[in-house]
Design a protein around this motif. Sequence first.
Motif, PDB file in Angstrom:
ATOM      1  N   GLY A 128       1.010  -6.794  -8.505  1.00  0.00           N
ATOM      2  CA  GLY A 128       2.137  -7.654  -8.825  1.00  0.00           C
ATOM      3  C   GLY A 128       3.442  -7.177  -8.230  1.00  0.00           C
ATOM      4  O   GLY A 128       4.410  -7.944  -8.135  1.00  0.00           O
ATOM      5  N   ALA A 129       3.514  -5.914  -7.839  1.00  0.00           N
ATOM      6  CA  ALA A 129       4.729  -5.364  -7.237  1.00  0.00           C
ATOM      7  C   ALA A 129       4.934  -5.932  -5.836  1.00  0.00           C
ATOM      8  O   ALA A 129       3.984  -6.359  -5.164  1.00  0.00           O
ATOM      9  CB  ALA A 129       4.652  -3.842  -7.188  1.00  0.00           C
ATOM     10  N   ASP A 130       6.174  -5.893  -5.379  1.00  0.00           N
ATOM     11  CA  ASP A 130       6.492  -6.343  -4.017  1.00  0.00           C
ATOM     12  C   ASP A 130       5.984  -5.348  -2.983  1.00  0.00           C
ATOM     13  O   ASP A 130       5.555  -5.736  -1.889  1.00  0.00           O
ATOM     14  CB  ASP A 130       8.009  -6.471  -3.852  1.00  0.00           C
ATOM     15  CG  ASP A 130       8.630  -7.490  -4.786  1.00  0.00           C
ATOM     16  OD1 ASP A 130       9.039  -8.545  -4.302  1.00  0.00           O
ATOM     17  OD2 ASP A 130       8.692  -7.233  -6.005  1.00  0.00           O
ATOM     18  N   ILE A 131       6.080  -4.049  -3.326  1.00  0.00           N
ATOM     19  CA  ILE A 131       5.774  -2.958  -2.400  1.00  0.00           C
ATOM     20  C   ILE A 131       5.015  -1.906  -3.196  1.00  0.00           C
ATOM     21  O   ILE A 131       5.322  -1.676  -4.372  1.00  0.00           O
ATOM     22  CB  ILE A 131       7.073  -2.351  -1.821  1.00  0.00           C
ATOM     23  CG1 ILE A 131       7.852  -3.407  -1.030  1.00  0.00           C
ATOM     24  CG2 ILE A 131       6.789  -1.121  -0.955  1.00  0.00           C
ATOM     25  CD1 ILE A 131       9.302  -3.029  -0.783  1.00  0.00           C
ATOM     26  N   ARG A 132       4.025  -1.247  -2.549  1.00  0.00           N
ATOM     27  CA  ARG A 132       3.237  -0.227  -3.239  1.00  0.00           C
ATOM     28  C   ARG A 132       3.149   1.056  -2.404  1.00  0.00           C
ATOM     29  O   ARG A 132       2.698   1.013  -1.257  1.00  0.00           O
ATOM     30  CB  ARG A 132       1.816  -0.750  -3.524  1.00  0.00           C
ATOM     31  CG  ARG A 132       1.743  -1.749  -4.659  1.00  0.00           C
ATOM     32  CD  ARG A 132       0.499  -2.619  -4.585  1.00  0.00           C
ATOM     33  NE  ARG A 132       0.499  -3.457  -3.386  1.00  0.00           N
ATOM     34  CZ  ARG A 132       1.224  -4.572  -3.261  1.00  0.00           C
ATOM     35  NH1 ARG A 132       1.985  -4.972  -4.245  1.00  0.00           N
ATOM     36  NH2 ARG A 132       1.188  -5.276  -2.144  1.00  0.00           N
ATOM     37  N   LEU A 158      -2.471 -12.634  -5.863  1.00  0.00           N
ATOM     38  CA  LEU A 158      -1.620 -11.570  -5.352  1.00  0.00           C
ATOM     39  C   LEU A 158      -2.164 -10.933  -4.086  1.00  0.00           C
ATOM     40  O   LEU A 158      -1.400 -10.428  -3.258  1.00  0.00           O
ATOM     41  CB  LEU A 158      -1.428 -10.507  -6.436  1.00  0.00           C
ATOM     42  CG  LEU A 158      -0.697 -11.002  -7.686  1.00  0.00           C
ATOM     43  CD1 LEU A 158      -0.813  -9.979  -8.811  1.00  0.00           C
ATOM     44  CD2 LEU A 158       0.760 -11.301  -7.381  1.00  0.00           C
ATOM     45  N   TRP A 159      -3.484 -10.920  -3.929  1.00  0.00           N
ATOM     46  CA  TRP A 159      -4.078 -10.330  -2.721  1.00  0.00           C
ATOM     47  C   TRP A 159      -4.069 -11.289  -1.544  1.00  0.00           C
ATOM     48  O   TRP A 159      -4.181 -10.864  -0.393  1.00  0.00           O
ATOM     49  CB  TRP A 159      -5.514  -9.886  -3.015  1.00  0.00           C
ATOM     50  CG  TRP A 159      -5.595  -8.808  -4.046  1.00  0.00           C
ATOM     51  CD1 TRP A 159      -4.704  -7.792  -4.262  1.00  0.00           C
ATOM     52  CD2 TRP A 159      -6.625  -8.640  -5.024  1.00  0.00           C
ATOM     53  NE1 TRP A 159      -5.113  -7.013  -5.304  1.00  0.00           N
ATOM     54  CE2 TRP A 159      -6.289  -7.498  -5.797  1.00  0.00           C
ATOM     55  CE3 TRP A 159      -7.798  -9.334  -5.336  1.00  0.00           C
ATOM     56  CZ2 TRP A 159      -7.096  -7.057  -6.849  1.00  0.00           C
ATOM     57  CZ3 TRP A 159      -8.595  -8.884  -6.376  1.00  0.00           C
ATOM     58  CH2 TRP A 159      -8.242  -7.755  -7.128  1.00  0.00           C
ATOM     59  N   VAL A 167     -13.040  -8.468   3.694  1.00  0.00           N
ATOM     60  CA  VAL A 167     -12.911  -7.143   3.081  1.00  0.00           C
ATOM     61  C   VAL A 167     -12.858  -7.272   1.564  1.00  0.00           C
ATOM     62  O   VAL A 167     -13.520  -6.524   0.836  1.00  0.00           O
ATOM     63  CB  VAL A 167     -11.651  -6.428   3.607  1.00  0.00           C
ATOM     64  CG1 VAL A 167     -11.395  -5.141   2.834  1.00  0.00           C
ATOM     65  CG2 VAL A 167     -11.795  -6.136   5.097  1.00  0.00           C
ATOM     66  N   LEU A 168     -12.090  -8.235   1.069  1.00  0.00           N
ATOM     67  CA  LEU A 168     -12.001  -8.443  -0.373  1.00  0.00           C
ATOM     68  C   LEU A 168     -13.354  -8.827  -0.955  1.00  0.00           C
ATOM     69  O   LEU A 168     -13.741  -8.332  -2.026  1.00  0.00           O
ATOM     70  CB  LEU A 168     -10.971  -9.537  -0.684  1.00  0.00           C
ATOM     71  CG  LEU A 168     -10.782  -9.870  -2.161  1.00  0.00           C
ATOM     72  CD1 LEU A 168     -10.353  -8.649  -2.955  1.00  0.00           C
ATOM     73  CD2 LEU A 168      -9.759 -10.994  -2.326  1.00  0.00           C
ATOM     74  N   ARG A 169     -14.096  -9.661  -0.279  1.00  0.00           N
ATOM     75  CA  ARG A 169     -15.426 -10.045  -0.756  1.00  0.00           C
ATOM     76  C   ARG A 169     -16.346  -8.821  -0.837  1.00  0.00           C
ATOM     77  O   ARG A 169     -17.058  -8.626  -1.828  1.00  0.00           O
ATOM     78  CB  ARG A 169     -16.031 -11.109   0.160  1.00  0.00           C
ATOM     79  CG  ARG A 169     -15.330 -12.462   0.068  1.00  0.00           C
ATOM     80  CD  ARG A 169     -15.833 -13.414   1.142  1.00  0.00           C
ATOM     81  NE  ARG A 169     -15.029 -14.614   1.214  1.00  0.00           N
ATOM     82  CZ  ARG A 169     -15.428 -15.827   0.818  1.00  0.00           C
ATOM     83  NH1 ARG A 169     -16.642 -15.986   0.310  1.00  0.00           N
ATOM     84  NH2 ARG A 169     -14.621 -16.867   0.939  1.00  0.00           N
ATOM     85  N   ASP A 170     -16.322  -8.014   0.199  1.00  0.00           N
ATOM     86  CA  ASP A 170     -17.150  -6.795   0.231  1.00  0.00           C
ATOM     87  C   ASP A 170     -16.822  -5.898  -0.953  1.00  0.00           C
ATOM     88  O   ASP A 170     -17.714  -5.471  -1.706  1.00  0.00           O
ATOM     89  CB  ASP A 170     -16.893  -6.085   1.561  1.00  0.00           C
ATOM     90  CG  ASP A 170     -17.596  -4.735   1.677  1.00  0.00           C
ATOM     91  OD1 ASP A 170     -18.448  -4.408   0.828  1.00  0.00           O
ATOM     92  OD2 ASP A 170     -17.274  -4.001   2.628  1.00  0.00           O
ATOM     93  N   TYR A 186      -6.597  -1.687   4.202  1.00  0.00           N
ATOM     94  CA  TYR A 186      -7.164  -2.952   3.725  1.00  0.00           C
ATOM     95  C   TYR A 186      -6.096  -3.969   3.315  1.00  0.00           C
ATOM     96  O   TYR A 186      -6.381  -5.162   3.235  1.00  0.00           O
ATOM     97  CB  TYR A 186      -8.067  -2.711   2.510  1.00  0.00           C
ATOM     98  CG  TYR A 186      -9.310  -1.889   2.778  1.00  0.00           C
ATOM     99  CD1 TYR A 186      -9.882  -1.803   4.043  1.00  0.00           C
ATOM    100  CD2 TYR A 186      -9.921  -1.185   1.740  1.00  0.00           C
ATOM    101  CE1 TYR A 186     -11.012  -1.057   4.266  1.00  0.00           C
ATOM    102  CE2 TYR A 186     -11.064  -0.432   1.946  1.00  0.00           C
ATOM    103  CZ  TYR A 186     -11.604  -0.364   3.212  1.00  0.00           C
ATOM    104  OH  TYR A 186     -12.736   0.395   3.423  1.00  0.00           O
ATOM    105  N   GLY A 187      -4.884  -3.505   3.008  1.00  0.00           N
ATOM    106  CA  GLY A 187      -3.822  -4.412   2.603  1.00  0.00           C
ATOM    107  C   GLY A 187      -3.493  -4.394   1.118  1.00  0.00           C
ATOM    108  O   GLY A 187      -2.660  -5.175   0.664  1.00  0.00           O
TER     109      GLY A 187
END
Length: 268
Positions: A128-132, A158-159, A167-170, A186-187
């Motif tokens: 939920g953050a803008d930057i991590r 959010l993703w 990648v998300l599916r994997d 991965y992002g």
Amino acid sequence: MPEMNFHDRVTVTIADHVAHVLLDRADKMNALDDAMFEAIIAAGHHLHNAKGVRCVVLSGAGRSFCAGLDLASMGNTERWGDDSLTGRTHGNANRPQQAAMVWRKLPMPVIAAVHGVCFGGGLQVASGADIRFIAPDARLAVMEVKWGLVPDMAGYALWRGNVRDDVLRDLTYTHREFSGDDAVRYGFATHVSAEPLAAAMDLAREIAGKSPTAVRGAKMLSNRTPDMDVDEILIAESKAQHELMYSRNQMEAVRSGMEKRAGEFVDP
């Protein structure tokens, strides 16, 4: 300003226009139980209209950011029945979704500092953050399928645009763990840092020194434009600029920049 505590789960301290939100259930690796959900949402709602807050840093106490859902809380089957998930209790979100979305909905930027374990719902809260900022040895996982569930705390919203679809599916289908270095690749995260909280605070203080009205306008556009077509984006930019042009803060940004000094801005 004195420290504020929400449901004995989350503490908030504010200094120099930066609010530090600390998930504070270290003995359980900040796992999400009822009280933690309520505390996260309450802290976010408190900050929404907090005067003088220009940036927020979100971190976890102890060894981890957040281990995800407290499995003991799943024993209450009544709480998960009927419309407890499908009902919209917080605008467009239910309660678990709001624990992640509240940070994206804040008018000021939010920076997450992630270390240790960040699984399932914890990963979605951080998203939920803008930057991590993330420690290289952090352990992350899209964990829900392991427990026969799907990610449902706003993760898919959010993703989107950050994590590549395949990648998300994997990672979702396999609930495979990945590192902080992988998370950036991965992002899921923005920057790797051996000291994510220190790095997040440094960036938060930098942002807090900018015109708060311009930063809020930029966040509003960042939130809205992914769902707009080109014509809508162009007019949204123009309207936001019209609100800022020749305002006190905009003129101060120009003057302070030309005079090579810190800006003296007023808060919305």
